[in-house]
Design a protein around this motif. Structure first.
Motif, short mmCIF file in Angstrom:
data_model
loop_
_atom_site.label_atom_id
_atom_site.label_comp_id
_atom_site.label_asym_id
_atom_site.label_seq_id
_atom_site.Cartn_x
_atom_site.Cartn_y
_atom_site.Cartn_z
N PRO A 190 0.75 -1.17 0.03
CA PRO A 190 0.15 -0.11 -0.16
C PRO A 190 0.85 1.23 -0.07
O PRO A 190 1.73 1.23 0.92
N GLY A 191 0.66 2.21 -0.85
CA GLY A 191 1.23 3.51 -0.98
C GLY A 191 2.51 3.40 -2.00
O GLY A 191 3.00 4.41 -2.48
N ASP A 192 2.62 2.11 -2.63
CA ASP A 192 3.74 2.19 -3.73
C ASP A 192 3.09 2.61 -4.94
O ASP A 192 1.96 2.71 -5.01
N PRO A 193 3.92 3.16 -5.79
CA PRO A 193 3.38 3.79 -7.16
C PRO A 193 2.43 2.51 -7.82
O PRO A 193 2.78 1.43 -7.64
N ALA A 194 1.61 3.14 -8.62
CA ALA A 194 0.69 1.95 -9.28
C ALA A 194 0.45 2.61 -10.57
O ALA A 194 0.30 3.68 -10.96
N ARG A 195 0.35 1.73 -11.58
CA ARG A 195 -0.04 1.97 -13.01
C ARG A 195 -1.36 1.41 -13.41
O ARG A 195 -1.54 0.15 -13.14
N LEU A 196 -2.25 2.46 -13.82
CA LEU A 196 -3.42 2.12 -14.37
C LEU A 196 -3.53 1.96 -15.93
O LEU A 196 -2.86 2.62 -16.51
N VAL A 197 -4.39 0.95 -16.32
CA VAL A 197 -4.41 1.00 -17.68
C VAL A 197 -5.81 0.87 -18.45
O VAL A 197 -6.59 0.06 -17.71
N VAL A 198 -6.01 1.64 -19.42
CA VAL A 198 -7.19 1.37 -20.10
C VAL A 198 -6.85 0.95 -21.56
O VAL A 198 -6.06 1.65 -22.37
N LEU A 270 -1.00 -4.85 -20.63
CA LEU A 270 -1.65 -5.30 -19.52
C LEU A 270 -0.85 -6.18 -18.46
O LEU A 270 -1.14 -5.89 -17.24
N ALA A 271 0.17 -6.75 -18.89
CA ALA A 271 0.78 -7.41 -17.76
C ALA A 271 1.60 -6.36 -17.04
O ALA A 271 1.97 -6.64 -15.75
N ALA A 272 1.95 -5.15 -17.56
CA ALA A 272 2.59 -4.03 -16.75
C ALA A 272 1.75 -3.32 -15.81
O ALA A 272 2.17 -2.55 -15.23
N ALA A 273 0.46 -3.79 -15.97
CA ALA A 273 -0.83 -2.98 -15.11
C ALA A 273 -0.63 -3.23 -13.82
O ALA A 273 -0.70 -4.62 -13.49
N ASP A 274 -1.00 -2.52 -12.76
CA ASP A 274 -1.42 -2.85 -11.45
C ASP A 274 -2.82 -2.98 -11.26
O ASP A 274 -3.57 -3.64 -10.68
N VAL A 275 -3.48 -2.11 -12.09
CA VAL A 275 -5.08 -2.21 -12.08
C VAL A 275 -5.54 -1.94 -13.54
O VAL A 275 -5.11 -0.97 -14.12
N VAL A 276 -6.41 -2.49 -14.30
CA VAL A 276 -6.89 -2.11 -15.62
C VAL A 276 -8.39 -1.91 -15.22
O VAL A 276 -8.95 -2.29 -14.49
N LEU A 277 -8.71 -0.72 -16.20
CA LEU A 277 -10.17 0.17 -16.14
C LEU A 277 -10.79 -0.21 -17.31
O LEU A 277 -10.27 -0.15 -18.33
N VAL A 278 -11.79 -0.51 -17.18
CA VAL A 278 -12.98 -0.64 -18.28
C VAL A 278 -14.19 0.26 -17.84
O VAL A 278 -15.16 -0.09 -17.36
N PRO A 279 -13.76 1.71 -17.84
CA PRO A 279 -15.10 2.58 -17.42
C PRO A 279 -15.99 2.95 -18.63
O PRO A 279 -16.72 4.04 -18.81
#
Length: 380
Positions: A190-198, A270-279
């Motif tokens: 928790p608190g580490d950098p995170a990468r979001l992907v769309v 997608l493999a590099a993502a921490d969370v994937v978004l489909v908004p």
């Protein structure tokens, strides 16, 4: 079988067509595909065993829904319709498969030539002008049978044309996974950098603007998050991409958002993502959601239409209110706050997607729906 398809791109419904073609060809069928323009899909169709003709014909787009646009559409259709009639020659074609709601003139041409018709509906148009929605649904009365990619698509059609109910077969998409089983999400605290992907078409319907707004909220809350957007814009919606780029250049998003344009293959992203978004605000099915699950990554998707048939909220992913950036940010925050639980959800999602949305199962179901479970001759 003759297959009429509205584009030569390689997004969700385009990629699904490839699996339909393979289902037909591997059962001994012959497929001829007609598209209105050249593009990357053409070579992929040929690799699957289809012949491909590039034939100019109009495609109904929202950007054409104006008096001037509709007049241009009508003139284009009058010029193209003789070509459509020739393509539906009953001496060469057993079945015409129309792979969208947006080219209903192919249904009319096939019926006028006395050829059996199937419409494969990848849309779930459920909001907007009632007259326009009814006009989109009504041409399907010309189809002998209708395949839809979700229960949401079926419901949208039958709300506008109840007589279609008995003609509809639901066949959920089949989505291929990566060549090897993906690694679990990278270890983070928790608190580490995170990468979001769309991964999506850059359009208002896909909610890319909501993803930017959610990313801004997360950064304002103190999260070190970045957003990668992979996808190109529909012709006529360049204004939307300009707005996104302007938004991304402002605080707190400056330097945190990258619009990559079209990316293929998407598995490395997608493999590099921490969370994937489909908004998405509208989503008849959601191939990109299945791809996120098959990539073994935590997924936050809108609780809308077909996405609700893919994601079990809290078990295989999280659902957020469509169009609500704050709710999307809250869902992402739940995953960021508990990386162990996020990885468990991703694991469950990958297993579920692999079982429910396999290519093999799709090919069996679509072949049966098209009536080609045994060898036949088909032109697309």
């Amino acid at each position: 079988m003759l297959v009429a398809h509205p584009s030569a791109d390689v997004y969700g419904s385009d990629l699904q067509l490839l699996e339909s073609v393979s289902a037909i060809v591997e059962r001994g069928g012959q497929v001829r595909t007609v598209v209105p323009e050249d593009g990357p899909l053409v070579e992929r169709l040929r690799e699957r065993g289809a012949t491909v003709d590039v034939v100019s014909f109009p495609v109904l787009r929202k950007s054409l829904l104006s008096p001037v646009g509709l007049l241009g559409l009508l003139l284009s259709l009058l010029r193209a319709f003789p070509r459509l009639l020739r393509a539906c020659d009953p001496s060469q074609v057993d079945v015409v498969l129309v792979n969208t709601l947006t080219i209903p003139w192919w249904l009319l041409a096939a019926r006028l030539r006395g050829v059996r018709t199937v419409c494969h509906v990848h849309e779930a148009e459920d909001e907007g002008n009632a007259v326009v929605l009814a006009a989109l649904a009504a041409p399907n009365l010309l189809a002998g049978s209708i395949v839809v990619n979700s229960n949401a698509s079926a419901a949208a059609l039958t709300r506008r044309a109840g007589l279609l109910r008995r003609r509809i077969v639901v066949v959920h998409n089949g989505v291929p996974g990566p060549d090897t089983r993906p690694e679990p999400p990278r270890a983070r605290r928790p608190g580490d950098p995170a990468r979001l992907v769309v991964v999506a078409r850059v359009s208002p319907r896909k909610g890319v603007d909501v993803a930017l707004d959610a990313t801004a909220l997360l950064r304002q809350r103190g999260h070190d998050v970045t957003l990668d957007v992979c996808g190109s814009v529909f012709p006529g919606y360049e204004w939307f991409e300009r707005e996104l780029r302007a938004r991304a250049a402002q605080t707190p998003l400056e330097g945190a958002v990258t619009l990559h344009g079209y990316v293929s293959p998407t598995w490395p992203v997608l493999a590099a993502a921490d969370v994937v978004l489909v908004p998405s605000r509208v989503e008849p099915f959601g191939n990109t959601a299945v791809e996120a699950l098959r990539a073994r990554r935590p997924l936050v998707a809108s609780g809308v239409q077909g996405l609700m048939e893919i994601v079990e909220d809290g078990e295989t992913g999280l659902l957020a209110e469509p169009g609500d950036a704050e709710d999307l940010a809250d869902a992402v925050e739940r995953f960021l706050a508990d990386p162990t639980w996020a990885a468990e959800v991703a694991e469950a999602g990958e297993a579920e997607a692999r079982a429910r949305f396999s290519v093999a199962a799709y090919r069996e179901r679509i072949a049966a729906a098209l009536g080609v479970a045994s060898p036949a001759t088909i032109s697309c």
